[in-house]
Motif scaffolding. Structure first.
Motif, PDB file in Angstrom:
ATOM      1  N   LEU A   8       0.605  -1.099   0.075  1.00 48.43           N
ATOM      2  CA  LEU A   8       0.239  -0.035  -0.052  1.00 48.43           C
ATOM      3  C   LEU A   8       0.767   1.177  -0.140  1.00 48.43           C
ATOM      4  N   ARG A   9       2.190   0.999   0.585  1.00 52.04           N
ATOM      5  CA  ARG A   9       2.795   2.792   0.550  1.00 52.04           C
ATOM      6  C   ARG A   9       3.346   2.456  -0.486  1.00 52.04           C
ATOM      7  N   ALA A  10       3.804   1.730  -1.472  1.00 47.87           N
ATOM      8  CA  ALA A  10       3.761   1.737  -3.181  1.00 47.87           C
ATOM      9  C   ALA A  10       3.539   2.240  -3.568  1.00 47.87           C
ATOM     10  N   ASN A  13       3.190   6.076  -3.376  1.00 44.87           N
ATOM     11  CA  ASN A  13       3.893   6.935  -3.160  1.00 44.87           C
ATOM     12  C   ASN A  13       4.625   7.027  -2.234  1.00 44.87           C
ATOM     13  N   LEU A  14       4.754   6.565  -1.428  1.00 42.14           N
ATOM     14  CA  LEU A  14       5.091   7.401   0.221  1.00 42.14           C
ATOM     15  C   LEU A  14       5.867   6.109   0.775  1.00 42.14           C
ATOM     16  N   THR A  15       7.572   6.550   1.225  1.00 42.36           N
ATOM     17  CA  THR A  15       8.638   6.742   1.669  1.00 42.36           C
ATOM     18  C   THR A  15       8.089   5.665   2.761  1.00 42.36           C
ATOM     19  N   LEU A  33       7.540  -3.281  11.190  1.00 39.79           N
ATOM     20  CA  LEU A  33       6.183  -3.143  10.908  1.00 39.79           C
ATOM     21  C   LEU A  33       5.979  -4.233   9.717  1.00 39.79           C
ATOM     22  N   GLU A  34       7.087  -3.847   8.435  1.00 41.00           N
ATOM     23  CA  GLU A  34       6.078  -4.051   7.549  1.00 41.00           C
ATOM     24  C   GLU A  34       7.261  -5.507   7.564  1.00 41.00           C
ATOM     25  N   THR A  54      -6.986   2.728   4.784  1.00 43.11           N
ATOM     26  CA  THR A  54      -7.869   1.255   4.139  1.00 43.11           C
ATOM     27  C   THR A  54      -8.045   0.986   5.905  1.00 43.11           C
ATOM     28  N   THR A  55      -8.339  -0.325   6.219  1.00 41.59           N
ATOM     29  CA  THR A  55      -8.824  -0.753   6.785  1.00 41.59           C
ATOM     30  C   THR A  55      -7.751  -1.647   8.037  1.00 41.59           C
TER      31      THR A  55
END
Lengths: 63, 155
Positions: A8-10, A13-15, A33-34, A54-55
């Motif tokens: 979801l980060r990708a 587009n978040l680092t 966490l990842e 998201t949830t």
């Protein structure tokens, strides 16, 4: 525990650093966490889910 | 919500300042200690190898301290907190284990002095050494455990 944070980060587009600043934690915490190596508090899980639009259910997958 | 974030940032700023003051004081004390060693050595004659042998670790420690403080300052300035829930959890866990281990360690020391020294003639440890031994034990156990827990994660 598996997470969809990386995916979801990708998508948004978040680092890792940007996400860390958004949810108010250190970058290392996002790394853990990842990798599924850290059980976040309910508050942090909620913040991460909100930041990634998201949830909690969809973000964290318990085997 | 924004007020809480600002308050947290201010608290982190104060903590960072305290850390910087602590690091500067530590560095100054270290340099002072080193100067005392060098003066004591030079009083005995020309500058010996101790000057160079102690200069290298001194520069190393100061460099590590400087790099660490710079990294922490940068991350806090970029908006990341100094401590988050993971770090707090790790420190609490390490502190808990350290307290328990220190109690056992003190018990062993008490038995050593009470029975070993008095009944079996084992070598006596001077009080000033005991204070240092306990200090290094607590510091080593706490920082060691914190490092280990921060590598391992808790899931």
């Amino acid at each position: 525990m598996k997470t969809r944070i990386k995916e979801l980060r990708a998508r948004y587009n978040l680092t890792q650093e940007q996400l860390a600043i958004r949810v108010g934690v250190r970058r290392e915490t996002i790394v853990f966490l990842e990798k599924g190596k850290y059980n976040p508090s309910l508050e942090l899980a909620h913040k991460v889910a909100k930041a990634l639009k998201t949830t909690i259910d969809e973000l964290f997958i318990f085997d | 919500m924004k007020d809480a974030k600002d308050a947290k940032k201010m608290k982190d700023g104060k903590r960072l300042l305290a850390m910087k003051v602590f690091a500067a004081t530590f560095a100054l004390l270290l340099i002072l200690f080193w100067v005392c060693i060098v003066i004591a050595e030079m009083g005995k004659g020309p500058i010996g190898p101790i000057f160079f042998v102690t200069l290298i670790p001194l520069i190393g420690i100061l460099a590590i301290l400087f790099i660490m403080m710079r990294r922490i300052s940068k991350s806090v300035e970029s908006g990341m907190p100094l401590k988050d829930e993971r770090i707090r959890r790790i420190e609490n866990k390490a502190g808990n284990y350290t307290t328990q281990l220190t109690l056992y360690f003190l018990l062993v020391l008490a038995f050593y002095i009470g029975f070993g020294v008095e009944d079996y003639g084992w070598p006596m440890v001077p009080v000033r050494y005991i204070a240092w031994i306990v200090f290094f034990f607590v510091a080593a156990v706490f920082f060691g455990l914190r490092w280990q827990f921060s590598r391992k994660g808790d899931a």
